[in-house]
Motif scaffolding. Structure first.
Motif, PDB file in Angstrom:
ATOM      1  N   HIS A 111      42.072 -29.896 -20.057  1.00 12.40           N
ATOM      2  CA  HIS A 111      41.325 -28.995 -19.170  1.00 12.40           C
ATOM      3  C   HIS A 111      40.638 -27.851 -19.943  1.00 12.40           C
ATOM      4  CE1 HIS A 111      40.625 -26.883 -15.357  1.00 12.40           C
ATOM      5  NE2 HIS A 111      41.050 -25.782 -15.942  1.00 12.40           N
ATOM      6  N   HIS A 115      36.697 -26.604 -20.248  1.00  8.86           N
ATOM      7  CA  HIS A 115      36.129 -25.254 -20.081  1.00  8.86           C
ATOM      8  C   HIS A 115      35.196 -24.911 -21.242  1.00  8.86           C
ATOM      9  CE1 HIS A 115      37.656 -23.606 -16.417  1.00  8.86           C
ATOM     10  NE2 HIS A 115      38.917 -23.840 -16.714  1.00  8.86           N
ATOM     11  N   SER A 136      41.216 -17.805 -18.391  1.00 11.55           N
ATOM     12  CA  SER A 136      41.312 -18.410 -17.063  1.00 11.55           C
ATOM     13  C   SER A 136      42.541 -17.877 -16.345  1.00 11.55           C
ATOM     14  CB  SER A 136      41.365 -19.931 -17.197  1.00 11.55           C
ATOM     15  OG  SER A 136      42.594 -20.298 -17.767  1.00 11.55           O
ATOM     16  N   ASP A 306      36.856 -23.898 -12.179  1.00 10.61           N
ATOM     17  CA  ASP A 306      37.176 -25.319 -12.340  1.00 10.61           C
ATOM     18  C   ASP A 306      36.164 -26.265 -11.677  1.00 10.61           C
ATOM     19  OD1 ASP A 306      39.290 -24.503 -13.782  1.00 10.61           O
ATOM     20  OD2 ASP A 306      40.806 -24.906 -12.245  1.00 10.61           O
TER      21      ASP A 306
HETATM   22 ZN    ZN Z   1      40.412 -23.867 -15.349  1.00  8.96          ZN
END
Ligand code: ZN
Ligand code: KG4
Length: 341
Positions: A111, A115, A136, A306
């Motif tokens: 993840h 980003h 984040s 996200d």
């Molecule tokens: Zn995130």
């Protein structure tokens, strides 16, 4: 080449379709179903509830992201971690079933890597080596990248993440969830020099952060000064502006120091907190004031928080590196890290 991305690591169910033609990226679909409304009343994400929401939404969201007739999906890319275990499982197992059915490869994506890659939607050619600040809800990390797919973590938070600090502060101030955008909005009407909050670890020689002390200082500040609710309401813009500035000062100072130490010419912002306009402006101002020869890049607002488009794009760079794991070997990892190898 067409890639379908799927993202379910936290509180957004997202499916996006990107097309790569002669090296250029085109976003065909970017569907994001947010669970924010569900969690507003709790002031934070509840993992079990989040997983149930993903279950309800995953198929309708993917259906909306499918290509028009005549176009074929070549690869699937899915977030395998870090994030909430049960939420990740729903995305990964759905993607695995589809990859099996459609007989196409599935790419397991970190993840945080997603980003970082959101920046390539902004600029197609980004120069290495670079420093990326990931900020984040769950992470605050400075990462050094010498080439595509190669990450070295050079600093991280020792306790709370920057986004978490925004969220917890908003909860203390009874402002709702997620805290970052609400605090940013109130801060725009406030004076950031009005109150003094600590800048934890701003002078430490390493590139680590700590935000839990800052959060505690807000708690005591409110206890000592604002017992009456109506007095607090009037002061909210000044409190938010001063608190936000404390977070920004530490992020900017330490990141620019990392840029200098590793002598890079490119700086990227990544993650939900990168949506913060004041953070972007502070970086820009300091870079200009210090006359640093540095290209400063951050994703468009909708690609900071996200989304599955960034996962699909990170997948594309895995394909270029031939980093493709067999379908039955891809596993979720809620604690997956970046740049520890
Ligand atoms: Zn995130
Ligand atoms: O990247 P993200 O969508 O999810 C995670 O991977 O955690 O980041 C969500 C975090 C939340 O903590 C939220 O409060 C913060 O990003 N955030 C912001 C802003 N927009 C979202 N923080 C500060 N200013 C904003 N404008």
């Amino acid at each position: 080449m067409i890639i379908l991305g799927i993202e379910t690591s936290c509180d957004e169910t997202s499916a996006s379709l990107i097309e790569i033609k002669r090296g250029e990226f085109k976003i065909l679909k970017n569907i994001v179903a947010s669970q924010i409304k569900t969690f507003q009343k709790y002031g934070g994400v509840i993992p079990e509830l989040s997983a149930r929401e993903h279950l309800k939404k995953i198929i309708p969201v993917i259906k909306k992201a499918l290509p028009s007739q005549g176009k074929k999906i070549d690869y699937l890319a899915v977030t395998q971690g870090p994030g909430l275990m049960t939420s990740l499982l729903i995305g990964l197992e759905t993607a695995r079933a589809l990859a099996y059915l459609w007989k196409i490869p599935l790419l397991g994506i970190n993840h945080l890597e997603g980003h970082i890659y959101a920046n390539w939607f902004k600029k197609r050619k980004i120069n290495f080596p670079l420093v990326a600040l990931i900020v984040s809800g769950g992470h605050t990390e400075i990462v050094l990248m010498k080439e595509h797919g190669k990450y070295k973590k050079i600093g991280q938070t020792l306790d709370d993440a920057a986004g978490e600090c925004f969220d917890k502060a908003a909860k203390m101030l009874n402002l709702g969830y997620p805290g970052g955008p609400i605090i940013e909005k109130l801060a725009q009407r406030g004076n950031n020099h009005c109150y003094k909050f600590p800048r934890p670890m701003i002078k430490s020689k390493d590139f680590n952060f700590s935000f839990s002390g800052l959060k505690t200082s807000l708690l005591y500040f409110l206890k000592n000064n604002f017992k009456k609710k109506n007095k607090l309401e009037k002061e909210l813009p000044n409190i938010c502006a001063s608190f936000q500035q404390a977070i920004i000062d530490v992020l900017v100072e330490k990141t620019l120091r990392a840029v200098q130490k590793f002598q890079v010419k490119t700086l990227l912002l990544a993650g939900g907190v990168a949506a913060n306009q004041a953070l972007r402006k502070n970086f820009q101002n300091k870079i200009e004031k210090r006359e640093m020869e540095l290209e400063f890049i951050y994703p468009d607002l909708k690609f900071c928080t996200d989304n599955a488009a960034m996962i699909a794009l990170a997948g594309y760079f895995h394909i270029l590196k031939k980093k493709i794991t067999p379908l039955d070997k891809i596993k979720v990892n809620p604690q997956l890290e970046i740049g520890n190898e």
